[in-house]
Design a protein around this motif. Structure first.
Motif, PDB file in Angstrom:
ATOM      1  N   UNK A 428       0.805  -1.215   0.000  1.00 24.73           N
ATOM      2  CA  UNK A 428       0.000   0.000   0.000  1.00 24.73           C
ATOM      3  C   UNK A 428       0.844   1.274   0.000  1.00 24.73           C
ATOM      4  N   UNK A 429       2.165   1.115  -0.010  1.00 24.55           N
ATOM      5  CA  UNK A 429       3.022   2.283  -0.096  1.00 24.55           C
ATOM      6  C   UNK A 429       3.293   2.970   1.224  1.00 24.55           C
ATOM      7  N   UNK A 430       3.149   2.246   2.357  1.00 20.54           N
ATOM      8  CA  UNK A 430       3.432   2.811   3.676  1.00 20.54           C
ATOM      9  C   UNK A 430       4.678   2.163   4.261  1.00 20.54           C
ATOM     10  N   UNK A 431       5.200   2.759   5.286  1.00 20.63           N
ATOM     11  CA  UNK A 431       6.332   2.194   6.011  1.00 20.63           C
ATOM     12  C   UNK A 431       5.847   1.238   7.092  1.00 20.63           C
ATOM     13  N   UNK A 432       6.766   0.449   7.622  1.00 20.20           N
ATOM     14  CA  UNK A 432       6.497  -0.332   8.821  1.00 20.20           C
ATOM     15  C   UNK A 432       5.570  -1.509   8.637  1.00 20.20           C
ATOM     16  N   UNK A 461      -0.653  -3.013  19.741  1.00 20.29           N
ATOM     17  CA  UNK A 461       0.537  -3.730  20.188  1.00 20.29           C
ATOM     18  C   UNK A 461       1.439  -2.825  21.020  1.00 20.29           C
ATOM     19  N   UNK A 462       1.442  -1.538  20.723  1.00 21.83           N
ATOM     20  CA  UNK A 462       2.224  -0.599  21.532  1.00 21.83           C
ATOM     21  C   UNK A 462       1.602  -0.470  22.919  1.00 21.83           C
ATOM     22  N   UNK A 463       0.293  -0.319  22.979  1.00 20.68           N
ATOM     23  CA  UNK A 463      -0.409  -0.198  24.264  1.00 20.68           C
ATOM     24  C   UNK A 463      -0.196  -1.450  25.113  1.00 20.68           C
ATOM     25  N   UNK A 487       8.307  -0.550  14.278  1.00 21.67           N
ATOM     26  CA  UNK A 487       7.761  -0.632  12.919  1.00 21.67           C
ATOM     27  C   UNK A 487       6.271  -0.299  12.889  1.00 21.67           C
ATOM     28  N   UNK A 488       5.570  -0.587  13.977  1.00 20.72           N
ATOM     29  CA  UNK A 488       4.176  -0.137  14.069  1.00 20.72           C
ATOM     30  C   UNK A 488       4.117   1.388  14.062  1.00 20.72           C
ATOM     31  N   UNK A 489       4.988   1.995  14.840  1.00 17.98           N
ATOM     32  CA  UNK A 489       5.042   3.461  14.865  1.00 17.98           C
ATOM     33  C   UNK A 489       5.436   4.018  13.496  1.00 17.98           C
ATOM     34  N   UNK A 538       3.993   8.679  21.117  1.00 16.64           N
ATOM     35  CA  UNK A 538       4.767   9.191  22.239  1.00 16.64           C
ATOM     36  C   UNK A 538       5.391   8.051  23.038  1.00 16.64           C
ATOM     37  N   UNK A 539       4.626   6.982  23.243  1.00 17.01           N
ATOM     38  CA  UNK A 539       5.152   5.817  23.962  1.00 17.01           C
ATOM     39  C   UNK A 539       6.273   5.158  23.167  1.00 17.01           C
ATOM     40  N   UNK A 540       6.125   5.078  21.855  1.00 12.22           N
ATOM     41  CA  UNK A 540       7.185   4.489  21.034  1.00 12.22           C
ATOM     42  C   UNK A 540       8.485   5.277  21.191  1.00 12.22           C
TER      43      UNK A 540
END
Length: 723
Positions: A428-432, A461-463, A487-489, A538-540
């Motif tokens: 889809x042309x996004x990062x991560x 997954x970050x939470x 990579x999620x961030x 912010x958490x990342x």
């Protein structure tokens, strides 16, 4: 009328206060209330069934495997329960796909959508041409979860006519959540029958003891039957009409047997052992009888379901009972507890019942190595697949109740499917990493014209990993999950599009919010997703600091310049693009996520307290609550708690709405399709944790989510504050 966007928050982008980790580990009310007698608390809510109730079968299990029984303690009348809660035997490993004879490819489910001038492919429910429509249906339907087999009693009268369910009397059945035992008694005519049922807590095994003189009379047979899968969206998964499409091969000795199952490319085995003399034989195609010798009135047998080589000798009934006693006592004696005895509010006992049984059910149905499906391990919904946006409700309560290990078991799954999530983002042309919505153990995306555009599962997954770290202060968690957190961030930051005209980042279009009422092609800046993006990015960054890494400027840029929450007439809109949020009746239904930004999510600089309070009060009075889901009521209670409205928090948990129904077995009923709904149970536990322990940065008030009117006596221990 005016529509307002407040940009004042944009000077804020990195501030986040953290209390020392030890403050989060064991927040407790013991000092005020005395230690809770946990066995007394749990056994107050033994489930009692005294009639045929097709919406309240009982379940034993271990989080990876579950076995659901009718009033006989086994699966003796499965057809009777088909329109209630079906009698399932399911596992996290039992999956099947129909042969792909037409050689469909996943690419046939892709359709391009315009994303700011470039074409982005999404897997959606294409209607035409016919081949693409069939390909879509194939990948939605496959793989699907298997019903591993029915184990029940075939009962007969003295004239050898079968006993019908309505001919059985004196039904008395209990589920004791303290030790995981189902105890069932009933009469066939004047002859009593007693059945005790357990599931082993480490093995996918059912252990059963039967007492009755019907054994001596030869009028009772243990029936083991195997279906072909249906592949239907929502059902038990039992197709009894195509016996030629699968095989069940019996190999038996004097006290044990193995039935080998082959279903297209799926295979597993059923290993049985019993005490005393018995014989097992094929009664019909895929139907087997296990008949104890007539010289006895008591019989025990053990049945293991496995996709691997058997372990050899199986644990007997006595050792399985002991295994349950130890495992369940350990579960209940550790982690959180909430005791509402002594309260005079008439709702207190029912709330305590829901809390206890929700802990039991989520442990049995949702504590495996994968995110669970919305109907747990009982029957199939959405073909048995799991929805990652629901992992928030399925999982975070384990951490808040200090059973963090049960949450972390399912987090490894994200590492295993990261390659596929990365390929989706790249396509889809996004990062991560772009996580799927409706998926399976392999991380395959499922075509959906709604699900493929959802984004609120992306930050989960970050939470969740942040909760695990805060509860344990274990740096190994940082090293284990930092790759997927970062990579999620990266995806989240690249998904936010920079609007140079207004010097801000925008979410959407080509997104559908958690409130699934908005078109993907034109929706932007739903408030829940904006606040979630802000906090998790912010958490990342905080994770990078903990690991001694530099901050990522592209994340900081999104944090600093992320769009604010749009308002109109003093109320937060459900999306910046939805100026008719409160005048269009359709937009006043489904999940009221506009309040979730202050309930589910941590306090945010994006949220103005007075505007949030006005929004909550308006939603409370005007929302179409009959068109909501089971987790919406606990979410609303969480928001009320943060707003200092404990009366509303309790009222939210007891709204008189069908989807807020809790059955005698503890399940959250939704409708005729979803007769049980595990996100509702998980959300209840999440909200109660907040109502008792509070939240980070919140007021120093004991049990802030409970009214201080003298009617609530709240004891709690072992809970952690929500972020």
């Amino acid at each position: 009328m005016t529509i307002k966007i407040n940009y004042l928050h944009m000077n804020y982008y990195r501030f986040l206060s953290f209390l020392p980790v030890f403050l989060f580990i064991f927040q407790s009310g013991e000092s005020q209330t005395g230690k809770i007698n946990r066995e007394e608390l749990v056994t107050r809510h033994v489930v009692n069934i005294d009639s045929v109730n097709i919406l309240s079968p009982l379940t034993v299990g271990n989080g990876k495997f579950a076995f659901t029984v009718d009033f006989t303690g086994l699966q003796s009348f499965p057809a009777l329960y088909e329109n209630g809660i079906p009698l399932g035997t399911q596992s996290e490993w039992g999956w099947h796909s129909f042969p792909n004879n037409e050689e469909y490819t996943f690419d046939e489910s892709l359709q391009n959508y315009d994303y700011y001038g470039r074409q982005v492919p999404f897997s959606v429910q294409i209607r035409m041409p016919e081949r693409e429509r069939n390909a879509v249906e194939y990948f939605r339907q496959n793989p699907h979860r298997l019903h591993l087999g029915i184990i029940g009693l075939d009962l007969f009268h003295a004239d050898n006519s079968p006993v019908a369910a309505d001919e059985i009397s004196s039904i008395s059945q209990t589920l004791n959540p303290w030790n995981g035992e189902i105890h069932s008694t009933f009469n066939v005519g004047k002859v009593p029958v007693e059945v005790i049922t357990y599931s082993h807590q480490e093995m996918d095994l059912v252990s059963v003891k039967i007492k009755s003189s019907l054994i001596k009379q030869g009028l009772m047979h243990v029936r083991i039957a195997f279906p072909y899968p249906t592949g239907q969206h929502t059902d038990s998964g039992c197709n009894w009409g195509q016996p030629e499409k699968h095989s069940s091969e019996l190999s038996a000795s004097s006290s044990s047997a193995v039935i080998t199952r082959e279903i297209d490319n799926s295979s597993y085995s059923v290993q049985l052992e019993w005490t005393g003399t018995a014989k097992i034989y094929e009664k019909g195609k895929h139907v087997f009888y296990l008949d104890p010798d007539r010289g006895q009135s008591q019989f025990t047998f053990i049945c293991l379901f496995t996709s691997e080589a058997g372990p050899g000798k199986l644990p007997d009934f006595k050792s399985t009972a002991l295994n349950n006693k130890k495992a369940w006592e350990k579960f209940w004696m550790n982690g959180g507890a909430v005791d509402l005895s002594g309260s005079t509010d008439p709702r207190a006992s029912e709330l305590e019942r829901r809390i206890v049984l929700s802990q039991y059910l989520t442990k049995v149905q949702c504590s495996g190595n994968y995110p669970p499906q919305e109907t747990g391990l009982t029957y199939n919904s959405w073909y048995g697949k799991f929805h990652l946006e629901m992992h928030y409700w399925h999982g975070i309560h384990f951490a808040l109740w200090n059973r963090t290990y049960l949450l972390e078991k399912s987090l490894d799954y994200y590492n295993t499917i990261a390659d596929k999530a990365r390929k989706t983002a790249q396509r889809q042309g996004f990062n991560g990493l772009r996580w799927p919505k409706m998926t399976d153990p392999e991380g395959n995306d499922s075509p959906s014209s709604v699900g493929s555009f959802l984004i609120w599962q992306q930050p989960h997954i970050i939470y969740m990993t942040e909760l695990c770290y805060r509860n344990t202060a274990d740096e190994e968690i940082l090293h284990k999950y930092s790759g997927i957190v970062f990579e999620t961030a990266d995806f989240m930051a690249s998904f936010a599009r920079y609007d140079s005209l207004n010097n801000r980042y925008v979410l959407g279009p080509l997104m559908i919010p958690a409130q699934e009422r908005f078109p993907a092609a034109s929706t932007i800046n739903s408030p829940f997703e904006l606040a979630y993006w802000h906090w998790c990015l912010t958490i990342a960054q905080k994770w990078r600091e903990r690991l001694g890494l530099g901050l990522k400027p592209e994340w900081d840029s999104v944090i600093k310049f992320l769009s604010p929450l749009a308002q109109k007439d003093g109320l937060y809109l459900s999306a910046e693009s939805a100026t008719d949020s409160y005048t269009n009746p359709r937009l006043m239904s489904d999940h009221p996520m506009v309040t979730g930004i202050f309930g589910m999510l941590p306090n945010s600089p994006l949220v103005d307290y007075s505007t949030m309070k006005n929004t909550f009060n308006y939603v409370w009075e005007h929302w179409q609550w009959a068109q909501t889901w089971g987790w919406d009521f606990p979410m609303t209670a969480m928001t009320a708690t943060r707003l200092g409205m404990p009366d509303k928090a309790i009222d939210a948990l007891f709204m008189n709405v069908t989807t807020n129904t809790y059955l005698p077995n503890g399940h959250n009923y939704q409708n005729q399709r979803l007769r049980l709904y595990m996100p509702g149970n998980g959300a209840l536990l999440t909200s109660v944790a907040m109502m008792c322990a509070g939240w980070e940065g919140g007021p120093d008030i004991y049990a802030p989510g409970f009214p201080k009117d003298g009617k609530w006596k709240v004891k709690w221990e072992g809970l952690t504050k929500v972020p």
